[in-house]
Design a protein around this motif. Structure first.
Motif, mmCIF file in Angstrom:
data_model
loop_
_atom_site.group_PDB
_atom_site.id
_atom_site.type_symbol
_atom_site.label_atom_id
_atom_site.label_comp_id
_atom_site.label_asym_id
_atom_site.label_seq_id
_atom_site.Cartn_x
_atom_site.Cartn_y
_atom_site.Cartn_z
ATOM 1 N N SER A 2 0.946 -1.349 0.051
ATOM 2 C CA SER A 2 -0.142 0.000 -0.215
ATOM 3 C C SER A 2 0.600 1.438 0.092
ATOM 4 C CB SER A 2 -0.512 -0.226 1.430
ATOM 5 O OG SER A 2 -1.564 1.526 1.740
ATOM 6 N N ASP A 3 0.164 2.238 -0.500
ATOM 7 C CA ASP A 3 1.648 3.813 -0.708
ATOM 8 C C ASP A 3 0.784 4.377 0.449
ATOM 9 O OD1 ASP A 3 1.788 2.813 -3.278
ATOM 10 O OD2 ASP A 3 0.132 4.459 -4.001
ATOM 11 N N ARG A 4 0.231 4.022 1.373
ATOM 12 C CA ARG A 4 -0.621 4.724 2.836
ATOM 13 C C ARG A 4 0.544 4.521 3.474
ATOM 14 N NH1 ARG A 4 -5.136 5.814 2.159
ATOM 15 N NH2 ARG A 4 -7.500 6.147 3.083
ATOM 16 N N ALA A 5 0.312 5.583 4.570
ATOM 17 C CA ALA A 5 1.547 5.838 5.346
ATOM 18 C C ALA A 5 0.947 4.634 6.738
ATOM 19 C CB ALA A 5 1.391 7.449 6.220
ATOM 20 N N PRO A 6 2.203 3.907 7.711
ATOM 21 C CA PRO A 6 1.608 2.798 8.282
ATOM 22 C C PRO A 6 0.708 4.239 9.417
ATOM 23 C CG PRO A 6 4.019 3.585 8.363
ATOM 24 C CD PRO A 6 3.630 4.451 6.888
ATOM 25 N N ASP A 7 0.306 4.945 9.947
ATOM 26 C CA ASP A 7 -0.344 5.600 10.572
ATOM 27 C C ASP A 7 -1.603 6.194 10.451
ATOM 28 O OD1 ASP A 7 1.172 7.922 9.717
ATOM 29 O OD2 ASP A 7 1.272 8.844 11.053
ATOM 30 N N ALA A 8 -1.687 6.154 9.585
ATOM 31 C CA ALA A 8 -3.015 6.814 8.183
ATOM 32 C C ALA A 8 -3.960 5.898 8.123
ATOM 33 C CB ALA A 8 -2.611 6.706 6.544
ATOM 34 N N PRO A 9 -5.182 6.652 8.208
ATOM 35 C CA PRO A 9 -6.382 6.019 8.634
ATOM 36 C C PRO A 9 -7.666 4.832 7.808
ATOM 37 C CG PRO A 9 -6.524 8.298 7.649
ATOM 38 C CD PRO A 9 -5.863 7.841 7.745
#
Length: 88
Positions: A2-9
């Motif tokens: 995933s391109d999402r940051a680890p702390d992203a919802p």
């Protein structure tokens, strides 16, 4: 990956129920391009099955549903009525 940051919802979970193929695909691409996790259903029965499956075994379901009102067979309003009767 995933391109999402680890702390992203988590990505919003969106159900799109649309029997018009081009419009359904357009909505899917638009929403996915904005970070949504999209499930596309091509008719009312498929939409209801997707909702039931997403809720099975304590699943989170969908955050939002975009449901076409006029679909052959099980129309959008029937899908919404059936969804209200599902055990949560």
């Amino acid at each position: 990956m995933s391109d999402r940051a680890p702390d992203a919802p988590p990505a919003p979970r969106v159900l799109v129920a649309e029997d018009e193929p081009h419009l359904g695909t357009l909505l899917e691409l638009f929403l996915a391009g904005r970070g949504c996790a999209v499930t596309l259903a091509r008719d009312g029965r498929e939409a209801l099955a997707a909702i039931t499956g997403a809720l099975a075994d304590g699943g989170a379901g969908f955050d939002v549903a975009v449901v076409d009102v006029q679909m052959p067979g099980l129309d959008g309003l029937a899908v919404l009525r059936a969804t209200r009767r599902l055990p949560l």
